[in-house]
Motif scaffolding. Structure first.
Motif, short mmCIF file in Angstrom:
data_model
loop_
_atom_site.label_atom_id
_atom_site.label_comp_id
_atom_site.label_asym_id
_atom_site.label_seq_id
_atom_site.Cartn_x
_atom_site.Cartn_y
_atom_site.Cartn_z
N UNK A 198 0.86 -1.19 0.00
CA UNK A 198 0.00 0.00 0.00
C UNK A 198 0.90 1.23 0.00
N UNK A 199 0.80 2.02 -1.07
CA UNK A 199 1.66 3.19 -1.23
C UNK A 199 0.83 4.46 -1.19
N UNK A 200 1.19 5.37 -0.30
CA UNK A 200 0.56 6.68 -0.26
C UNK A 200 1.27 7.64 -1.20
N UNK A 201 0.52 8.31 -2.07
CA UNK A 201 1.09 9.27 -3.01
C UNK A 201 0.74 10.67 -2.51
N UNK A 202 1.77 11.44 -2.11
CA UNK A 202 1.53 12.74 -1.50
C UNK A 202 2.28 13.82 -2.27
N UNK A 203 1.92 15.06 -1.98
CA UNK A 203 2.56 16.20 -2.63
C UNK A 203 1.58 17.37 -2.68
N UNK B 65 6.54 10.78 -2.57
CA UNK B 65 6.25 12.21 -2.59
C UNK B 65 6.59 12.79 -3.97
N UNK B 66 5.60 13.47 -4.56
CA UNK B 66 5.84 14.20 -5.81
C UNK B 66 6.10 15.66 -5.48
N UNK B 67 7.18 16.21 -6.01
CA UNK B 67 7.49 17.63 -5.86
C UNK B 67 7.90 18.18 -7.22
N UNK B 68 8.19 19.47 -7.26
CA UNK B 68 8.66 20.08 -8.50
C UNK B 68 10.03 19.53 -8.90
N UNK B 69 10.70 18.85 -7.97
CA UNK B 69 12.03 18.29 -8.25
C UNK B 69 11.98 16.83 -8.66
#
Length: 521
Positions: free
Chosen positions: A29-34, A203-207
């Motif tokens: 189970x993977x949480x996708x955050x950002x 975590x998705x970020x601009x980087x």
């Protein structure tokens, strides 16, 4: 069962959401955050095939089950339609009525209704298959969609904000479902309680994207360590810039002294002209090399500073200072006595009483439809009591779910000045910047904002003035917010020292803003 992304790139309106992204998801189970706008929903849509690929490759082994942020329904659609079993149920009903054909008996799924009941019960929903979806609340529709997803038995769940608009019971049902899920799942969520049940966080970020093993608490601990390391890197890079500048200045001064000595010797005629020319040429070459070296070192240090500041912008927790309301501890800001109120001839609240004294922090908790919104309308004058009395301070601000406080046709800056005409431009910009509306971001038109941006804009306009309200009322403030926005709201509310009345099912949020009393409907 796996989902593998290879060199995935996606852009919209000329802006890159992600570039050459490489990620893999397995039986976990993977949480996708950002932050909002980093591409979380886009990524789910690419994996599910709802969006075509622009560049890169996605490999999916196993079947996918997708739950979007909102279950779209037509007026006649039923729970059975959502499950995709309308015709199969019709066969069973014909069999029960003695009207089934031989072909019906051959194709009948005799365990269908029992399996549907189990799937609905698993998300805490007790409805009949023929129930029309538009008659259900938004939260019930979300739970029905989740039950249909579980019923289809996919290898991989793709869930986009599954606990939005759910009451406490609904949130618990989703959490219990994921705790017991033993296949793959990718969950876009800002619900920190739900993220605690994850096996990994991406975590998705601009980087780009970063994967962290473990649940939400582990992710936050790792982020704190990263922040400390990046701050040390920034200090080191800034020191290198300073050291490079000092070294360059010292080299310039040494060269100036040597040049001065050479000129004096030339003036005296102590050295042959050819030697003086060679010394001058060597001096110029050395000077050029030193200048190039110093510039290269300075450029490298500046790049290190920029990179560290970008990481700090992502990692740094928010702090929102603000003035005091001056609310005294013993002052009553709200007094409701034995109220009866409702709609038409249907009472919703009976013999209800509530008192808020001084800077109390009170949460209103209850199932959807239990009367929480009715209470807020009563306090703010939208409903008049049929019996009993309501006294409330004149210094009051309400941030409802539609953010009616804001004029949607105006910019954030214009709304701030409309609500605080006495505040000058510098103070306005500083107040908006505290809630992450810096520079041109403050000029965005309210109607163009996302839900999270709109709530931050509302809080900035309410809590950014020189005079703050004695009583602040919030209705489900964390719905549709990304976690950074929630933490911005929490920082603002912790700094606010007036009375607070909050309708929310988000327990981590209530703890973070130091709620002292809970009223359960």
């Amino acid at each position: 069962m796996s989902v593998i992304l290879s060199d995935l790139s996606w852009s919209i309106d000329g802006r890159n959401l992600f570039s050459q992204l490489n990620l893999s998801f397995g039986i976990e189970r993977t949480g996708l955050v950002g932050r909002n706008g980093t591409g979380k929903t886009t990524l789910l849509n690419l994996i599910s095939g709802a969006l075509p690929l622009q560049a890169g490759h996605i490999s999916v082994t196993g079947s996918l089950g997708v739950l979007s942020q909102k279950v779209l329904t037509s007026p006649a659609e039923t729970v059975a339609d959502l499950f995709g079993v309308t015709e199969a149920l019709a066969i069973l009903h014909r069999a029960e009525a003695g009207e089934a054909t031989a072909a019906d008996f051959e194709s009948a799924d005799w365990t269908l209704e029992a399996r549907m009941t189990v799937a609905l019960a698993r998300v805490g929903l007790n409805v009949l298959p023929e129930t029309r979806l538009p008659t259900l609340s938004g939260g019930q529709q979300t739970r029905a969609g989740l039950a249909a997803l579980v019923f289809s038995a996919p290898d991989f769940l793709l869930l986009d904000e599954p606990t939005n608009n759910l009451d406490r019971e609904g949130r618990r049902a989703v959490l219990d479902l994921l705790v017991g899920w033993r296949k793959g799942a990718i969950v876009v969520s800002h619900d920190r309680e739900l993220l605690e049940a994850m096996d990994a966080i991406v975590e998705l970020t601009s980087l780009g994207a970063t994967r962290y093993g473990g649940n939400w608490s582990h992710y936050r601990a790792r982020k704190a360590l990263e922040l400390a390391a990046v701050e040390a890197n920034l200090a080191d890079a800034e020191k290198r810039i300073s050291d490079t500048a000092r070294a360059a200045q010292a080299a310039t001064e040494r060269k100036a002294r040597k040049d001065s000595t050479g000129k004096k010797r030339a003036a005296k005629g102590d050295a042959p002209r050819i030697l003086l020319g060679a010394l001058k040429s060597r001096s110029e070459n050395t000077s050029g090399e030193q200048a190039r070296l110093a510039e290269r070192q300075r450029t490298e240090a500046m790049m290190a500073v920029t990179k560290a500041r970008e990481r700090i912008e992502i990692l740094q927790p928010l702090s929102v200072p603000m003035p005091s309301t001056g609310l005294r501890a013993g002052r009553t800001v709200l007094q409701i006595n034995d109220v009866i109120v409702g709609y038409e001839d249907q009472p919703v609240l009976r013999d209800f009483s509530l008192t808020l004294i001084g800077p109390e922090r009170v949460a209103i908790i209850g199932a959807n439809g239990s009367g929480k919104t009715t209470l807020l309308k009563l306090i703010t004058g939208g409903l008049k009591p049929w019996a009993g009395s309501v006294r409330v301070t004149d210094s009051l601000a309400l941030l409802d779910q539609s953010l009616s406080l804001l004029d949607p046709a105006r910019s954030i800056r214009e709304n701030f000045h409309r609500l605080h005409p006495q505040v000058d431009e510098n103070a306005c910009r500083a107040a908006l910047a505290r809630f992450m509306f810096r520079a041109d971001a403050a000029l965005q038109i309210v109607s163009s904002l996302s839900g999270g941006q709109m709530l931050r804009a509302g809080l900035a306009c309410v809590l950014g003035g020189a005079v703050l309200p004695d009583l602040l009322i919030l209705d489900e403030p964390t719905n549709h917010l990304d976690i950074d926005s929630i933490e911005a709201v929490e920082a603002g509310l912790r700094a606010y020292d007036g009375a607070l009345l909050v309708v929310s099912h988000d327990e981590p949020f209530l703890k973070a803003i130091n709620i002292g009393r809970r009223i359960v409907f």
